[in-house]
Design an enzyme around this catalytic site. Structure first.
Site, short mmCIF file in Angstrom:
data_model
loop_
_atom_site.label_atom_id
_atom_site.label_comp_id
_atom_site.label_asym_id
_atom_site.label_seq_id
_atom_site.Cartn_x
_atom_site.Cartn_y
_atom_site.Cartn_z
N GLY A 104 45.90 -57.76 -51.32
CA GLY A 104 45.76 -56.75 -52.36
C GLY A 104 44.81 -55.62 -52.02
O GLY A 104 44.48 -54.82 -52.89
N LYS B 11 46.70 -52.66 -47.65
CA LYS B 11 47.12 -52.54 -46.25
C LYS B 11 48.54 -51.98 -46.14
O LYS B 11 48.78 -51.06 -45.35
CB LYS B 11 47.05 -53.93 -45.58
CG LYS B 11 45.66 -54.54 -45.55
CD LYS B 11 45.65 -55.91 -44.90
CE LYS B 11 46.48 -56.91 -45.66
NZ LYS B 11 46.01 -57.14 -47.05
N SER B 12 49.46 -52.54 -46.92
CA SER B 12 50.85 -52.06 -46.84
C SER B 12 50.95 -50.61 -47.31
O SER B 12 51.75 -49.83 -46.77
CB SER B 12 51.76 -52.94 -47.71
OG SER B 12 51.81 -54.27 -47.19
#
Length: 287
Positions: free
Chosen positions: A99, A102-103
């Site tokens: 959470g 990073k993405s």
């Protein structure tokens, strides 16, 4: 110039943190990050500072000093791409707790130009550079692959029908590689964007208490860039090959915080195990 650079980024509070009236204990000035320990005793140091190559304040969108997706790419992605064209193998990976964003930093929302992450921005810039290369009389070949490591097993995201676990081998000259991993030749940003989109749809995600769209696997998007130049004086053709690895790691987890049980708990254990191993590798490289 250091061969390894480290950047840290602070994201805005999510809905869960806003609901719990969380307080931000992070401050950033230039490339220094300050962390305040709210539970520090009278004899303890309440504020500790850490120096990084880049410290990105993305906590308050639109606020002073806000680090946008574009700024992160210009600081990290542009230099990475430059080294790839020089013939070096390069890698960017996002590491952190589940959470942490990073993405979003690596992939973002490609459909929204202002929200695109490092990967789509780098790919778009890559084709701009290749156009300049062609004008200079050189030619190039681009091949991409996209895989995920889920529970210590390797899956091909560009060929999701192949349910077999791919094997990691080691070539005596080229080093580690994944056997039977799909490699797709691309000739435009549209081609590569379609492959990214197809791979993202095949990636393993699930909801936990800490993240509604938690990545349950490590994703590795690789680009092999081959440049060819012909020397008219010697009538010889030179070739330069480099590999760009863009990695979105799954986040480290604490089972009591994520509420993981059963399958999710097993996934979290494998994620933490692999991240611990990666940490040892990084520590070894630093020494």
């Amino acid at each position: 110039m250091s061969s390894v650079k480290v950047a840290v980024r602070v994201r805005p509070f999510n809905s869960r943190e806003l609901h719990s009236d969380a307080k931000c204990i992070i401050e950033m000035r230039d490339n220094t990050t300050y962390i305040t320990n709210p539970k520090a005793g009278p004899k303890e140091q309440a504020v500790k500072s850490f120096q990084f190559d880049h410290s990105y304040w993305s906590h308050q969108p639109g606020g002073p000093g806000f680090a946008s997706q574009r700024r992160v790419y210009e600081d990290i992605g542009v230099e990475t791409l430059e080294h790839a064209f020089e013939g070096y193998n390069v890698c960017i990976f996002a590491y952190g707790q589940t959470g942490a964003g990073k993405s979003y930093t690596m992939m973002g929302r490609p459909s929204e130009p202002e929200q695109a992450g490092i990967i789509p921005q780098l790919c778009e810039n890559l084709f701009c550079r290749l156009g300049q290369l062609t004008e200079a009389g050189a030619s190039s070949i681009l091949e991409v692959s996209y895989m995920e490591i889920y529970c210590e097993r390797v899956r091909d995201l560009l060929n999701p029908k192949n349910k077999a676990n791919l094997r990691v081998r080691e070539h005596p000259l080229l080093g580690p590689y994944v056997e039977d991993l799909s490699k797709c030749a691309v000739t435009s940003f549209g081609d590569i964007n379609d492959l990214i989109d197809a791979g993202n749809k095949s990636r393993t995600v699930a909801a936990t208490n800490m993240n509604e769209t938690s990545s349950r696997s490590h994703a590795v998007f690789s680009i092999v860039l081959t440049q060819k130049r012909h020397d008219a004086a010697t009538d010889l053709t030179g070739e330069r090959v480099s590999k760009i690895s863009l990695v979105d790691l799954a986040g480290s987890e604490r089972a009591d915080s994520t509420g993981a049980q059963g399958k999710r708990l097993k996934e979290g254990a494998n994620i933490n195990k692999s991240l611990t191993t990666l940490g040892k590798v990084i520590s070894g490289l630093a020494d």
